[in-house]
Design an enzyme around this catalytic site. Structure first.
Site, PDB file in Angstrom:
ATOM      1  N   CYS B  85       0.831  -1.207   0.000  1.00 19.91           N
ATOM      2  CA  CYS B  85       0.000   0.000   0.000  1.00 19.91           C
ATOM      3  C   CYS B  85       0.871   1.264   0.000  1.00 19.91           C
ATOM      4  CB  CYS B  85      -0.982  -0.053   1.185  1.00 19.91           C
ATOM      5  SG  CYS B  85      -2.421   1.012   0.951  1.00 19.91           S
ATOM      6  N   HIS B 194      -3.434  -5.814   1.055  1.00 24.13           N
ATOM      7  CA  HIS B 194      -2.756  -6.016   2.344  1.00 24.13           C
ATOM      8  C   HIS B 194      -2.704  -7.495   2.735  1.00 24.13           C
ATOM      9  CE1 HIS B 194      -2.468  -1.789   3.810  1.00 24.13           C
ATOM     10  NE2 HIS B 194      -3.478  -1.611   2.980  1.00 24.13           N
ATOM     11  N   GLU B 196      -0.952  -8.804   5.009  1.00 26.19           N
ATOM     12  CA  GLU B 196      -0.823  -8.915   6.476  1.00 26.19           C
ATOM     13  C   GLU B 196      -2.182  -8.844   7.169  1.00 26.19           C
ATOM     14  OE1 GLU B 196      -0.514  -6.224   4.810  1.00 26.19           O
ATOM     15  OE2 GLU B 196      -0.908  -4.423   5.991  1.00 26.19           O
TER      16      GLU B 196
END
Lengths: 87, 228
Positions: B85, B194, B196
């Protein structure tokens, strides 16, 4: 002393969604003659140098390195000389 | 294998990245943007967020911090660099990846799960996925519209540098539906989604987990540490 005004604009061939949104709003308001809106950035920079050529080359470096992303943006600047107050 | 998660003023996905690595069981440190040495780390993660408030442009100011000089060096040495990002935006600003990220064509901040197609499953970041596999990884960005000129796009295709494409509708208007790209050497990856945030069933998807296990297995293979 020089005062620089720097204009950073999105390249002509790159979509400017903000400009398109503002254009749409202007049309809604009845400003039908608006054919295109492009949104950019305006910056004022005071430079402590007496040498115009140096000021220009420093500004060019600032624009190329940080102020504009030359992948998607164009830039131009204007320089005006002004005398420091009290000098 | 040691991971470093860079932290800029305004980073807000640093903790998520740290936790994702911690869950792997590998050592991980936060690295403040003033650091000028990354030699201790095998993989450096540039997390999402709003570094320096996104003033001027996303990633423009973060790109000139001390730690970015060290990051460029680490990338040249072949260490793994993952930009997510805002991290992706910073990597393009730094010239580690080509192109730039523009405002979403919808003008909306888009925050929702997104289907991604794994286009290149041979990078150190994607080796545990299958080429063509569709995975569910969330996005959260207002300026994720990847742009590059036609010549650069042709080069990305020719070198197999397009790692992820949006498989459903394109949420931001990116060129050729690009969601993530790597450098020519394959050790630097930038992506808008994302991973994560997709490492536990509690988060709604575990499809991001294999990115972290991929990095670990690639590193172990490279360093002959399979027994560890």
């Amino acid at each position: 002393m020089f005062k620089a005004t720097v204009y950073v604009t999105i390249k002509e061939n790159v979509l400017d969604p903000q400009g398109t949104a503002v254009q749409g709003a202007l049309h809604t308001m009845g400003f039908d003659d608006v054919e295109r809106v492009r949104i950019g950035k305006y910056m004022e920079i005071d430079l402590n140098t007496a040498d115009r050529a140096e000021a220009e080359s420093r500004l060019k470096a600032m624009c190329e390195k940080l102020l504009a992303n030359t992948v998607v943006e164009d830039y131009r600047f204007e320089l005006t000389e002004h005398v420091k107050e009290g000098v | 294998m040691r991971f470093g998660v860079l932290v800029f003023p305004g980073s807000n996905c640093d903790i998520d990245c740290y936790k994702a690595v911690e869950a792997l069981g590998e050592p991980v440190d936060y690295v403040w943007h003033t650091a000028d040495d990354l030699s201790a780390y095998d993989c450096i993660i540039v997390p999402g967020g709003f570094s320096y408030g996104d003033y001027l442009r996303c990633g423009a100011i973060a790109r000139f911090t001390n730690v970015m000089g060290a990051l460029v060096k680490a990338a040249e040495e072949g260490k793994y660099v993952l930009g997510i990002c805002n991290g992706f935006q910073i990597l393009t600003e730094a010239g580690l990846l080509p192109g730039a990220l523009l405002r979403n064509n919808s003008l909306k901040f888009r925050c929702h799960p997104a289907d991604l197609r794994v286009e290149n499953a041979s990078t150190p970041f994607t080796r545990e996925y299958e080429a063509g596999e569709v995975i569910d990884i969330p996005i959260a960005h207002g300026e994720g519209n990847y742009y590059c000129d036609e010549a650069t796009l042709a080069e990305l295709k020719a070198n197999n540098q397009i790692v992820f494409r949006y498989a459903g509708s394109n949420p931001n208007g990116s060129i050729d539906d690009i969601a993530g790209i790597c450098n020519k050497a394959g050790n630097v990856l930038g992506m808008m989604p994302h991973p994560e945030r997709a490492v536990s069933e509690l988060l709604g998807s575990v499809d991001g987990k294999r990115m972290f296990t991929s990095i670990l297995s690639a590193w172990r293979e490279q360093n002959g540490a399979a027994a560890r």
